[in-house]
Enzyme design. Structure first.
Site, PDB file in Angstrom:
ATOM      1  CD1 TRP A 325      -2.973   1.478   0.841  1.00 41.54           C
ATOM      2  CD2 TRP A 325      -1.396   2.430   2.117  1.00 41.54           C
ATOM      3  NE1 TRP A 325      -3.416   2.715   1.177  1.00 41.54           N
ATOM      4  CE2 TRP A 325      -2.469   3.340   1.965  1.00 41.54           C
ATOM      5  CE3 TRP A 325      -0.295   2.825   2.876  1.00 41.54           C
ATOM      6  CZ2 TRP A 325      -2.471   4.603   2.553  1.00 41.54           C
ATOM      7  CZ3 TRP A 325      -0.301   4.087   3.455  1.00 41.54           C
ATOM      8  CH2 TRP A 325      -1.373   4.955   3.289  1.00 41.54           C
ATOM      9  CG  HIS A 326       3.433   2.315   3.262  1.00 42.10           C
ATOM     10  ND1 HIS A 326       2.812   1.301   3.944  1.00 42.10           N
ATOM     11  CD2 HIS A 326       3.417   3.396   4.081  1.00 42.10           C
ATOM     12  CE1 HIS A 326       2.451   1.746   5.133  1.00 42.10           C
ATOM     13  NE2 HIS A 326       2.801   3.016   5.241  1.00 42.10           N
ATOM     14  N   GLY A 327       3.821   1.750  -1.321  1.00 41.31           N
ATOM     15  CA  GLY A 327       4.464   2.116  -2.576  1.00 41.31           C
ATOM     16  C   GLY A 327       4.749   0.914  -3.440  1.00 41.31           C
ATOM     17  CG  PHE A 462       3.425   6.554   0.988  1.00 39.36           C
ATOM     18  CD1 PHE A 462       4.413   6.026   0.154  1.00 39.36           C
ATOM     19  CD2 PHE A 462       3.781   6.954   2.259  1.00 39.36           C
ATOM     20  CE1 PHE A 462       5.729   5.910   0.605  1.00 39.36           C
ATOM     21  CE2 PHE A 462       5.085   6.831   2.713  1.00 39.36           C
ATOM     22  CZ  PHE A 462       6.056   6.295   1.883  1.00 39.36           C
TER      23      PHE A 462
END
Lengths: 462, 380
Positions: A325-327, A462
């Site tokens: 999800w962060h990257g 993000f």
């Protein structure tokens, strides 16, 4: 538009607050707030506004259809439509490049030609946050936890609400529903003071601490390799505290802005570096994401109800997706898996009674483990991360701290002392004492003076 | 002059009166607040006190920066300007200098100490030093076009001293070029729409406040003695440094450390060469070529200690990229290129740096001798 910019503080915010509190009728106020939030978002790049409006429209319609139907099949179908749409736009804009690159590398390694074209897509700012906000809405309606929004205007205002739009906290409709149903028409002095308090502290965290650590930490992570133990320790610790003060500062500002609109947001950070174990860390760090992952991923996967192995697997899957999800980068995947392993290990250790009894020992172990994890989180590539671990292990010598300026050397211990020993913004009890007013004013003015050299918030990417 | 003093006095009086009024109001609020702690009205007092302090502090800081005006942005001059506005002043000088120069030296503050007379002795061309502080590639292009099209000069020789930062990809266009002015009219993308807003925000910036305080401090110590001045041929004399040197107060090691600290953030942001700045540089040489102006490009010297201090911040990589770009573009437009990045390359004495990157005018003869091995009337 950044919260830490002159245009936001001196133009946008006063204009929005004036409009919001002057208007009386709810539809007019929500329309105003939605348009202002669209303006706030469009200031960055207006071309991505239709994407957010499309996401809002799909989820509003899906939410209404789910609530209106008694048929489980119909309800499930609309939920799938909603989730598919959100995951599709998130997947396309955020993960397509990563996926195509990975596929092409594998294909290249096997001697094949490029299979997927590279599109060089711009990542729409805040897409991870607003898609998660909207998805929680349809899932919660499906589960019968919230009623559908009273109107499209209510839902649009919820999704677009500028304080949480681009970097959270991830607010659920259930948090806002009742507040939107009975909008305050007068801002009490108490809530205004709270708003100012959170905003000033948040801005101070960002401008006075995080940004003082930012450049040297970035120079360490992005600069040429071969540093040595000492600079690696300083660089990694610098980033550890920069990230905390940057993101928790943003969250505090978001909470403060919401208060100034007469709305309350949930807490997003609770002194995470005071955590006594890794599970405790995730209850304190980016709490709105942790609870989202828990409620919409970990628990549906079976949570900790099954066997030890099954629980460990659920934790691993949840944290793997949390990392992703962060990257869209293998560094985030590894970071997520690393935390999945830590959580699983903690779970096993707790079951077997191996967890240290001393809170201090627990804190130290947790902080070191989390700090090492940030190396994956921040490094540009896995190769770079491995090199930094080599630095930290002393494989490249002791090195020198000469390249770290004095401001960094002063800010780092100050940041550590605040993070480890001071009460956080939510724990401090604001009282209407003159000295608090003056202290906040000084902090705000000092932060404003530094706005010229401000950098974007880390979580914007993000 | 009396009129000017009167105006300053009236501004000071009005500022002091404002402060006194707000102080009284604040005292009143304090008394009221003490009586009502804990209630809604106590919070109202808290808010009033907070807002009053913020507004008052911002007004005071803004007024300080406006009246001290350390960068010469606002037209007020309570004390001498600490930062010398080279661009507008050099533009005025280019138009008025008599007889018109035939050779122009351009570059950053690092070329300001090159004596035009030395170039004239070597080339036989009347020379003007058009160096401006923190020059980037667009400055060369703008100043050259301004010299030819506005000042109606017909230069035969152009000497461009380039720093490694000349193609910085994140430093904005210099503030003076963002103002609506004759110079700014040569920029490819006008920045003037942001100018008023930036003028306002600069009033409330840490950088401006620091300069204002420094300016006041120096003024109190030195009264109205200027910090630097330009001579008729554009050569800049750093009066402050000359005074410090004469008094034996120069601390070179401190200056080098200061230079490194100042340059580190610049290099952290300098992640590659700006395409636009490369295009400006190319356009400068193209323009010179089309107007029959012979061009000599050189990379300015930097003290080894500074290079070492910036090594971990990407200095070496940028230097290599800049050197390659300067060589390539110079060669494309038949310009000569000299790499004078080390003092030894032109026989300069490294002890003549007076900080990490600036050198005194004893460097110039060596530089010029290398550029023009056959002296006198080399370019006619």
């Amino acid at each position: 538009m950044l919260f830490n910019s002159y245009v936001f503080i001196f133009c946008f915010l006063p204009a929005v607050l004036a409009g919001w509190w002057v208007l009386r009728a709810t539809p007019a106020r929500l329309t105003f707030l939605t348009l202002a939030s669209y303006f706030f978002y469009g200031w960055w790049d207006w071309r991505f506004l239709p994407l957010m409006i499309a996401s809002t429209t799909v989820d509003y319609i899906a939410g209404g259809k789910i609530a209106a139907s008694e048929s489980p099949q119909v309800r499930k179908r609309w939920l799938v439509y909603s989730l598919s749409f959100n995951l599709a736009i998130l997947g396309f804009f955020k993960y397509y490049g990563f996926f195509a690159d990975s596929v092409d590398r594998v294909a290249g390694a096997m001697g094949a030609t490029t299979l997927l074209p590279t599109l060089h897509l711009i990542l729409p700012i805040g897409i991870s946050f607003y898609t998660f906000n909207s998805m929680s809405y349809t899932i919660d309606i499906y589960r019968g936890l919230v009623r559908p929004a009273k109107s499209a205007l209510h839902f649009s205002a919820f999704v677009a609400l500028f304080p949480h739009l681009v970097a959270g906290p991830i607010v659920r409709y259930a948090d806002i529903e009742d507040q939107f149903a009975a909008l305050k028409t007068r801002l009490s002095s108490t809530q205004a003071a709270l708003g100012i308090y959170f905003f000033a502290i948040g801005l101070g965290k960002k401008m006075l601490i995080a940004d003082r650590l930012a450049r040297p930490a970035a120079a360490f992570f992005d600069g040429p390799a071969q540093h040595g133990l000492l600079p690696a320790c300083l660089g990694v610790l610098g980033y550890t505290f920069q990230l905390y003060f940057d993101f928790s500062g943003y969250s505090d500002m978001a909470v403060g802005l919401a208060h100034l609109l007469g709305i309350q947001f949930p807490q997003n950070f609770n002194s995470p570096y005071k955590a006594v174990n890794i599970s405790d860390f995730w209850r304190r760090w980016h709490m709105s994401l942790s609870t989202w992952l828990r409620d919409y991923l970990f628990i549906p996967l079976g949570g900790s109800r099954g066997s030890l192995g099954r629980t460990a697997l659920n934790l691993g899957i949840t944290m793997f997706l949390g990392g992703l999800w962060h990257g869209a980068n293998w560094t985030f995947v590894i970071w997520g898996l690393y935390h999945g392993v830590l959580l699983a290990a903690y779970f096993v250790a707790k079951r077997r009674g191996w967890v240290p009894g001393s809170a201090v020992v627990g804190r130290v172990i947790t902080f070191v483990a989390v700090t090492l994890g940030w190396v994956f989180f921040r490094a540009e590539s896995l190769g770079r991360a491995v090199h930094i671990f080599g630095d930290l292990a002393g494989l490249h010598g002791l090195g020198s701290a000469q390249s770290f300026p004095l401001t960094f050397m002063v800010s780092l211990p100050a940041a550590a002392a605040i993070a480890f020993f001071c009460k956080n913004t939510w724990e401090l009890e604001l009282e209407p004492r003159p000295r608090y007013a003056y202290a906040l004013a000084v902090m705000l003015v000092a932060s404003v003076l530094l706005l010229g050299g401000a950098s974007p918030f880390l979580y914007f990417q993000f | 002059m009396p009129l000017r003093r009167g105006w300053v006095r009236s501004k000071l009086i009005s500022t002091i009166s404002g402060v006194a009024f707000l102080h009284t109001l604040n005292n009143l609020l304090q008394v009221r607040q003490a009586e009502r702690a804990g209630s809604e009205s106590a919070w109202r007092s808290f808010l009033s006190r907070f807002l009053l302090t913020v507004v008052l502090a911002l007004i005071c800081i803004g007024s300080l920066n406006y009246f001290v005006n350390p960068e010469g942005l606002y037209g007020t001059h309570l004390v001498p300007q600490i930062l010398w506005g080279a661009r507008p002043q050099k533009a005025v000088m280019l138009k008025s200098v008599q007889p018109p120069p035939e050779a122009l030296i351009m570059g950053s503050s690092r070329v300001m100490t090159i004596l035009p007379a030395e170039v004239q002795a070597a080339t036989g061309l009347r020379t003007f030093n058009a160096g401006v502080d923190s020059a980037k590639a667009e400055d060369f292009y703008i100043l050259l076009r301004y010299a030819v099209e506005q000042a109606h000069l017909r230069p035969k020789l152009l000497i461009l001293g380039c720093d490694v930062e000349v193609f910085h990809n994140h430093e904005p266009v210099h503030y003076y070029l963002q103002q609506p002015s004759l110079l700014a009219s040569f920029l490819w993308h006008s920045e003037s729409q942001h100018w008023r807003w930036q003028t306002f925000t600069k009033l409330l910036s840490h950088q401006e406040t620091q300069l204002a305080v420094e300016s006041l401090y120096k003024s109190v110590r030195r009264k109205t003695t200027p910090f630097s001045h330009a001579e008729a041929d554009g050569h800049v004399v750093d009066d402050e440094w000359e005074r410090e040197r004469a008094a034996g107060r120069q601390d070179l090691q401190r200056e080098i450390r200061f230079t490194i600290d100042r340059f580190r953030p610049r290099y952290d942001d300098y992640t590659g060469l700006s395409e636009e700045r490369l295009a400006y540089f190319d356009a400068t040489l193209h323009y010179a070529h089309d107007h029959g102006i012979q061009t000599i490009v050189f990379l300015t010297p930097t003290r080894p200690a500074v290079e070492e201090g910036l090594r971990q911040h990407g200095y070496e990589e940028r230097k290599q990229e800049v050197t390659a770009a300067l060589q390539r573009i110079s060669s494309a437009w038949s310009a000569r290129f000299h790499d004078f990045s080390s003092a030894e390359s032109f026989g300069g004495d490294p002890s003549h740096f007076y900080d990490g990157v600036h050198y005194d005018d004893t460097f110039a003869p060596g530089l010029i001798a290398k550029m023009f091995p056959v002296r006198a009337h080399a370019i006619q």
